[in-house]
Design a protein around this motif. Sequence first.
Motif, PDB file in Angstrom:
ATOM      1  N   LEU A  73       0.837  -1.197   0.000  1.00 64.86           N
ATOM      2  CA  LEU A  73       0.000   0.000   0.000  1.00 64.86           C
ATOM      3  C   LEU A  73       0.873   1.249   0.000  1.00 64.86           C
ATOM      4  CD1 LEU A  73      -2.940   1.197   0.396  1.00 64.86           C
ATOM      5  CD2 LEU A  73      -2.444   1.143   2.847  1.00 64.86           C
ATOM      6  N   SER A  74       0.556   2.187  -0.910  1.00 64.20           N
ATOM      7  CA  SER A  74       1.168   3.518  -0.899  1.00 64.20           C
ATOM      8  C   SER A  74       0.068   4.520  -1.215  1.00 64.20           C
ATOM      9  CB  SER A  74       2.295   3.606  -1.936  1.00 64.20           C
ATOM     10  OG  SER A  74       1.768   3.635  -3.254  1.00 64.20           O
ATOM     11  N   ASP A  75       0.436   5.793  -1.275  1.00 58.97           N
ATOM     12  CA  ASP A  75      -0.565   6.820  -1.577  1.00 58.97           C
ATOM     13  C   ASP A  75      -1.154   6.666  -2.971  1.00 58.97           C
ATOM     14  OD1 ASP A  75      -0.179   7.932   0.899  1.00 58.97           O
ATOM     15  OD2 ASP A  75       1.071   9.598   0.191  1.00 58.97           O
ATOM     16  N   THR A  76      -0.392   6.077  -3.881  1.00 59.23           N
ATOM     17  CA  THR A  76      -0.822   6.041  -5.282  1.00 59.23           C
ATOM     18  C   THR A  76      -1.082   4.642  -5.831  1.00 59.23           C
ATOM     19  OG1 THR A  76       1.490   6.017  -6.021  1.00 59.23           O
ATOM     20  CG2 THR A  76       0.403   8.177  -5.824  1.00 59.23           C
ATOM     21  N   GLU A  77      -0.668   3.585  -5.092  1.00 61.28           N
ATOM     22  CA  GLU A  77      -0.843   2.209  -5.584  1.00 61.28           C
ATOM     23  C   GLU A  77      -1.144   1.281  -4.422  1.00 61.28           C
ATOM     24  OE1 GLU A  77       2.139   2.068  -9.447  1.00 61.28           O
ATOM     25  OE2 GLU A  77       2.885   1.367  -7.503  1.00 61.28           O
ATOM     26  N   ALA A  78      -1.825   0.192  -4.728  1.00 58.22           N
ATOM     27  CA  ALA A  78      -2.072  -0.835  -3.712  1.00 58.22           C
ATOM     28  C   ALA A  78      -2.258  -2.178  -4.396  1.00 58.22           C
ATOM     29  CB  ALA A  78      -3.301  -0.489  -2.875  1.00 58.22           C
ATOM     30  N   THR A  79      -1.823  -3.211  -3.707  1.00 64.60           N
ATOM     31  CA  THR A  79      -2.048  -4.586  -4.136  1.00 64.60           C
ATOM     32  C   THR A  79      -2.714  -5.312  -2.973  1.00 64.60           C
ATOM     33  OG1 THR A  79      -0.096  -4.569  -5.562  1.00 64.60           O
ATOM     34  CG2 THR A  79      -0.968  -6.725  -4.923  1.00 64.60           C
ATOM     35  N   PHE A  80      -3.759  -6.051  -3.260  1.00 67.69           N
ATOM     36  CA  PHE A  80      -4.491  -6.735  -2.195  1.00 67.69           C
ATOM     37  C   PHE A  80      -5.195  -7.961  -2.750  1.00 67.69           C
ATOM     38  CE2 PHE A  80      -7.335  -3.680  -4.142  1.00 67.69           C
ATOM     39  CZ  PHE A  80      -8.563  -4.331  -4.231  1.00 67.69           C
ATOM     40  N   THR A  81      -5.689  -8.781  -1.858  1.00 65.27           N
ATOM     41  CA  THR A  81      -6.509  -9.930  -2.238  1.00 65.27           C
ATOM     42  C   THR A  81      -7.842  -9.849  -1.508  1.00 65.27           C
ATOM     43  OG1 THR A  81      -5.750 -11.416  -0.478  1.00 65.27           O
ATOM     44  CG2 THR A  81      -4.429 -11.345  -2.488  1.00 65.27           C
ATOM     45  N   TYR A  82      -8.845 -10.394  -2.138  1.00 60.56           N
ATOM     46  CA  TYR A  82     -10.122 -10.522  -1.437  1.00 60.56           C
ATOM     47  C   TYR A  82     -10.871 -11.735  -1.952  1.00 60.56           C
ATOM     48  CZ  TYR A  82     -13.462  -8.731  -5.014  1.00 60.56           C
ATOM     49  OH  TYR A  82     -14.266  -8.557  -6.116  1.00 60.56           O
ATOM     50  N   GLN A 110      -4.836  -5.173  -8.195  1.00 60.08           N
ATOM     51  CA  GLN A 110      -3.966  -3.999  -8.110  1.00 60.08           C
ATOM     52  C   GLN A 110      -4.773  -2.768  -8.497  1.00 60.08           C
ATOM     53  OE1 GLN A 110      -0.679  -5.007 -10.684  1.00 60.08           O
ATOM     54  NE2 GLN A 110       0.429  -6.045  -9.049  1.00 60.08           N
ATOM     55  N   ILE A 111      -4.545  -1.667  -7.779  1.00 62.24           N
ATOM     56  CA  ILE A 111      -5.212  -0.410  -8.086  1.00 62.24           C
ATOM     57  C   ILE A 111      -4.176   0.707  -8.121  1.00 62.24           C
ATOM     58  CG2 ILE A 111      -7.411  -1.133  -7.076  1.00 62.24           C
ATOM     59  CD1 ILE A 111      -6.752   0.522  -4.606  1.00 62.24           C
ATOM     60  N   GLU A 112      -4.514   1.805  -8.786  1.00 65.27           N
ATOM     61  CA  GLU A 112      -3.605   2.961  -8.822  1.00 65.27           C
ATOM     62  C   GLU A 112      -4.413   4.243  -9.002  1.00 65.27           C
ATOM     63  OE1 GLU A 112      -2.242   3.600 -13.417  1.00 65.27           O
ATOM     64  OE2 GLU A 112      -1.115   2.096 -12.268  1.00 65.27           O
ATOM     65  N   VAL A 113      -3.787   5.330  -8.644  1.00 67.92           N
ATOM     66  CA  VAL A 113      -4.384   6.647  -8.848  1.00 67.92           C
ATOM     67  C   VAL A 113      -3.944   7.174 -10.207  1.00 67.92           C
ATOM     68  CG1 VAL A 113      -4.493   9.039  -8.058  1.00 67.92           C
ATOM     69  CG2 VAL A 113      -4.467   7.174  -6.384  1.00 67.92           C
ATOM     70  N   ASP A 114      -4.917   7.592 -11.004  1.00 65.87           N
ATOM     71  CA  ASP A 114      -4.619   8.212 -12.295  1.00 65.87           C
ATOM     72  C   ASP A 114      -5.655   9.315 -12.535  1.00 65.87           C
ATOM     73  OD1 ASP A 114      -3.602   8.820 -14.769  1.00 65.87           O
ATOM     74  OD2 ASP A 114      -4.450   7.074 -15.780  1.00 65.87           O
ATOM     75  N   ASN A 115      -5.173  10.500 -12.883  1.00 66.77           N
ATOM     76  CA  ASN A 115      -6.061  11.640 -13.110  1.00 66.77           C
ATOM     77  C   ASN A 115      -6.954  11.894 -11.888  1.00 66.77           C
ATOM     78  OD1 ASN A 115      -7.035  13.781 -14.648  1.00 66.77           O
ATOM     79  ND2 ASN A 115      -8.657  12.539 -15.584  1.00 66.77           N
ATOM     80  N   ASN A 116      -6.337  11.703 -10.720  1.00 72.31           N
ATOM     81  CA  ASN A 116      -6.997  11.943  -9.435  1.00 72.31           C
ATOM     82  C   ASN A 116      -8.187  11.011  -9.184  1.00 72.31           C
ATOM     83  OD1 ASN A 116      -6.291  13.541  -7.208  1.00 72.31           O
ATOM     84  ND2 ASN A 116      -8.117  14.804  -7.442  1.00 72.31           N
ATOM     85  N   LYS A 117      -8.144   9.820  -9.814  1.00 74.66           N
ATOM     86  CA  LYS A 117      -9.165   8.800  -9.580  1.00 74.66           C
ATOM     87  C   LYS A 117      -8.471   7.472  -9.291  1.00 74.66           C
ATOM     88  CE  LYS A 117     -12.727  10.771 -12.606  1.00 74.66           C
ATOM     89  NZ  LYS A 117     -13.593  10.527 -13.796  1.00 74.66           N
ATOM     90  N   ILE A 118      -9.130   6.646  -8.514  1.00 75.49           N
ATOM     91  CA  ILE A 118      -8.592   5.321  -8.215  1.00 75.49           C
ATOM     92  C   ILE A 118      -9.214   4.316  -9.178  1.00 75.49           C
ATOM     93  CG2 ILE A 118      -8.374   3.497  -6.500  1.00 75.49           C
ATOM     94  CD1 ILE A 118      -8.592   5.639  -4.335  1.00 75.49           C
ATOM     95  N   PHE A 119      -8.351   3.595  -9.910  1.00 75.48           N
ATOM     96  CA  PHE A 119      -8.799   2.604 -10.888  1.00 75.48           C
ATOM     97  C   PHE A 119      -8.226   1.219 -10.549  1.00 75.48           C
ATOM     98  CE2 PHE A 119      -8.929   6.488 -13.565  1.00 75.48           C
ATOM     99  CZ  PHE A 119     -10.226   6.391 -14.056  1.00 75.48           C
ATOM    100  N   ILE A 120      -8.963   0.190 -10.929  1.00 75.43           N
ATOM    101  CA  ILE A 120      -8.445  -1.177 -10.879  1.00 75.43           C
ATOM    102  C   ILE A 120      -7.604  -1.402 -12.132  1.00 75.43           C
ATOM    103  CG2 ILE A 120      -9.042  -3.634 -10.880  1.00 75.43           C
ATOM    104  CD1 ILE A 120     -11.711  -2.820  -9.526  1.00 75.43           C
ATOM    105  N   THR A 121      -6.372  -1.879 -11.949  1.00 75.05           N
ATOM    106  CA  THR A 121      -5.486  -2.141 -13.089  1.00 75.05           C
ATOM    107  C   THR A 121      -5.206  -3.624 -13.282  1.00 75.05           C
ATOM    108  OG1 THR A 121      -3.541  -1.791 -11.683  1.00 75.05           O
ATOM    109  CG2 THR A 121      -4.372   0.107 -12.927  1.00 75.05           C
ATOM    110  N   LYS A 122      -5.444  -4.422 -12.261  1.00 73.14           N
ATOM    111  CA  LYS A 122      -5.288  -5.879 -12.381  1.00 73.14           C
ATOM    112  C   LYS A 122      -6.365  -6.550 -11.547  1.00 73.14           C
ATOM    113  CE  LYS A 122      -1.876  -9.631 -11.863  1.00 73.14           C
ATOM    114  NZ  LYS A 122      -1.840 -10.021 -13.282  1.00 73.14           N
ATOM    115  N   TYR A 123      -6.989  -7.569 -12.117  1.00 72.40           N
ATOM    116  CA  TYR A 123      -8.070  -8.273 -11.418  1.00 72.40           C
ATOM    117  C   TYR A 123      -7.982  -9.733 -11.829  1.00 72.40           C
ATOM    118  CZ  TYR A 123     -12.781  -8.846  -9.407  1.00 72.40           C
ATOM    119  OH  TYR A 123     -13.867  -9.225  -8.637  1.00 72.40           O
ATOM    120  N   SER A 124      -7.244 -10.506 -11.053  1.00 72.40           N
ATOM    121  CA  SER A 124      -6.880 -11.858 -11.449  1.00 72.40           C
ATOM    122  C   SER A 124      -7.407 -12.888 -10.449  1.00 72.40           C
ATOM    123  CB  SER A 124      -5.351 -11.955 -11.557  1.00 72.40           C
ATOM    124  OG  SER A 124      -4.950 -13.250 -11.887  1.00 72.40           O
TER     125      SER A 124
END
Length: 295
Positions: A73-82, A110-124
Amino acid sequence: MLFFKKVKITEPKVLKLVHQLEKFYMEKDLEKVIEMFHPNNRQISFLNEFSLMMTFQTYNIQSEIMNFEIISLSDTEATFTYTRKHMYTCVNKNDENGDNPNNITSFYVQIEVDNNKIFITKYSKYSQLFLNTEGEILQEEQAVVPVNAHFFENMKRFISQFQLDDLKPASYLQWSDSESLGYLPEQERFSYKTTESFTIDYFEEMVASSITEHTETYLHENNLEFGEIIEKKENYSIIETKFLRNSRLLHELVLSMLAPDGFFMIRYLKSNNKPIDQKLRQHWINQMKGATAQT
């Protein structure tokens, strides 16, 4: 002058994102589901619009979050499982036949901040368990083997050769020419990081020209701390390896076996940063030797 507050990722925001995704899915809001994914990452199979619309037209869906773990987890990226549990009921009650696709599925995200929005970038998806209409996990391998599995029957005969009382079917992976059946400790079925596993990997063909070539390649082309041949015959080998992953010691026994109906790799892996107990090690070696009689 207007100032916009910079969006930062936090653990509560990650959990909120997960609940939002599940909420939009239950509400069958295809547009909002898709918008949660980064525009550059909307080609994944989960977002197949035809498949989603067919599901939404056929079923009402109830979702329950069963497990959630932050990996980084960081301010701009995160990796997690659920892990989420989905229960399906037919929109048209006359269509109910007891074959609803109820399941418990675990995801690496995996998620990241882009254009001041949080998006999902990986969903495996990394594991899936099938449920009956009451929401209970199906018995034994029925819990993981999908209806479109091509090669399970090839693997099936080896299962009875191993004592797996403490290990339960947890995943089934499919590729065009191979499939893999995986077992984990029951309490770790939803976990991404596990303490041990047993897998049967089936391949239509062995890439190497012989078991000898395959075994030597395996020992010399993998980044191993330790590798040794325990036993090698014309149609099989048993090797022992130790290697590091994320600074943790993994200890593995691998049976590679050429049979008339394909090539098999049967593995027992200890991944709790400790070597396999000597008595347990010998127990798995003996079971692997016994399995070679089934070729």
